[in-house]
Write an enzyme that holds these catalytic residues in place. Sequence first.
Site, PDB file in Angstrom:
ATOM      1  CB  THR A  38     -73.694 -57.173 -88.008  1.00  0.00           C
ATOM      2  OG1 THR A  38     -74.170 -58.038 -87.108  1.00  0.00           O
ATOM      3  CG2 THR A  38     -74.101 -57.514 -89.307  1.00  0.00           C
ATOM      4  CG  ASP A  76     -72.067 -59.432 -80.904  1.00  0.00           C
ATOM      5  OD1 ASP A  76     -72.156 -60.176 -81.894  1.00  0.00           O
ATOM      6  OD2 ASP A  76     -72.807 -59.129 -80.320  1.00  0.00           O
ATOM      7  CB  SER A  77     -72.771 -54.025 -79.727  1.00  0.00           C
ATOM      8  OG  SER A  77     -74.149 -54.787 -79.755  1.00  0.00           O
ATOM      9  CB  SER A  78     -73.738 -59.319 -76.913  1.00  0.00           C
ATOM     10  OG  SER A  78     -74.674 -59.411 -77.804  1.00  0.00           O
ATOM     11  CB  THR A 134     -77.865 -52.858 -84.586  1.00  0.00           C
ATOM     12  OG1 THR A 134     -77.864 -54.483 -84.788  1.00  0.00           O
ATOM     13  CG2 THR A 134     -77.201 -52.278 -85.936  1.00  0.00           C
ATOM     14  CG  ASP A 135     -77.384 -57.342 -81.123  1.00  0.00           C
ATOM     15  OD1 ASP A 135     -78.274 -57.259 -81.904  1.00  0.00           O
ATOM     16  OD2 ASP A 135     -76.726 -58.362 -80.990  1.00  0.00           O
ATOM     17  CB  THR A 184     -94.360 -47.108 -69.964  1.00  0.00           C
ATOM     18  OG1 THR A 184     -95.371 -47.895 -70.518  1.00  0.00           O
ATOM     19  CG2 THR A 184     -93.724 -46.135 -71.253  1.00  0.00           C
ATOM     20  CB  CYS A 232     -96.299 -48.825 -73.488  1.00  0.00           C
ATOM     21  SG  CYS A 232     -97.408 -49.235 -72.675  1.00  0.00           S
TER      22      CYS A 232
HETATM   23  N1  ASP Z   1     -74.756 -58.990 -82.935  1.00  0.00           N
HETATM   24  C1  ASP Z   1     -74.449 -57.781 -83.472  1.00  0.00           C
HETATM   25  C2  ASP Z   1     -73.693 -56.586 -82.530  1.00  0.00           C
HETATM   26  O1  ASP Z   1     -74.670 -56.008 -81.963  1.00  0.00           O
HETATM   27  C3  ASP Z   1     -75.668 -57.414 -84.269  1.00  0.00           C
HETATM   28  C4  ASP Z   1     -75.263 -56.232 -85.213  1.00  0.00           C
HETATM   29  O2  ASP Z   1     -74.410 -55.582 -85.329  1.00  0.00           O
HETATM   30  O3  ASP Z   1     -76.366 -55.767 -85.949  1.00  0.00           O
HETATM   31  O4  ASP Z   1     -72.696 -56.326 -82.399  1.00  0.00           O
END
Ligand code: ASP
Length: 364
Positions: A18, A62-64, A94-95, A282, A284
């Site tokens: 992002t 995208d990190s996905s 961030t993902d 875990t 949790c």
């Molecule tokens: N979908 C984005 C990614 O992980 C989300 C992000 O960067 O915050 O590439």
Amino acid sequence: MSHLETMRTVLVIYTGGTIGMTRDKVSGALVPLDFAQVAKHVPELAHAGIRVEAVSFDVPMDSSDVSPRHWRSLANTVAECYNRFDGFVILHGTDTMAYSASALSFMLEGLQKPVIFTGSQLPIGIPRTDGRENLLSALMLAAHQTDGASTIQEVAVYFGNHLLRGNRSHKESAQSLQAIVSPNFPALVEAGVDFMIETSTLWRTPPTADGLQLHSGMRQEVAWVSLYPGMPLDLLRQTLEWPDLRGVVLATYGSGNAPTSQVLKDLLQKANQSGVTLLNVTQCGHGGVHPELYATSHMLAGCGVIPGHDMTTEAALTKLMHVLALTDDQGQIRDMMTANLRGELTPQDRSRAEAHGPAGAAGL
Ligand code: ASP
């Protein structure tokens, strides 16, 4: 010596996420920019007193879409450029940032320079973006030195005013600007008016280690199975009977508990006997596995399931992939999985076990 010669140099490796996205005028979806366009939105970069060079993934993503192939490419880039730079900043979505940071911590053994992941929840071009501060602080921490050596000598994540150990990090929120947290280990640095560096938390490679070692192997024949009440055991059976399977991260209840089912026990024992490594973490959000506390987790230990202590799932999975690529020897795998290789786990506190009495005594 000129100012330029004393300037620290940081390599930015731009993967996407992002932080470097903009809204597509036609579809309205967020699509990636290249690093030159990202840098244009951060004019402060020119005044940070750091010489920044950048390399990018051919296609920012995208990190996905990030997979072990990309971890390998990141680790290779760090290893190849290690002697030319004082530190590294990896711009990443961030993902799956916590997975990538955990993976790189295992792939890069003996680091004595910082490798800092950062990104943002809001794209860099919009007024309220968290990307500008994240990028600038990550760069400054990557260039930070104490007594002539890098202050940070490990893989870390900078997010929401905190520098966290990479293999302790976890994405907790899809909304908050403090999206990445470190549930079981304190922040290495808190960024306020000054950087408050928690010196006692910083990872240091033992002095006997021989320089940076790259371990680019990652066995992908691993599964992550999270238990839930009513889970059909046939689902687990099918996973455990996958002929290529080498390891399983079992996400269990509380301090590492599973149902007292004979079928479950038989399935796990059979998998263990066929050489599949079973690791218990875990479900949790905080804390870890304490196999001495309840009979239900004692049953798992009896099936050869290895306690993952307080590792995050991200650290557990990537560590398992790493260790399985290093050896097939069951004893060595167990030793490495329970050892604190890169600061990813807190070795079990014996006093806690003693305080709770012998295994199984606490009941269900
Ligand atoms: N979908 C984005 C990614 O992980 C989300 C992000 O960067 O915050 O590439």
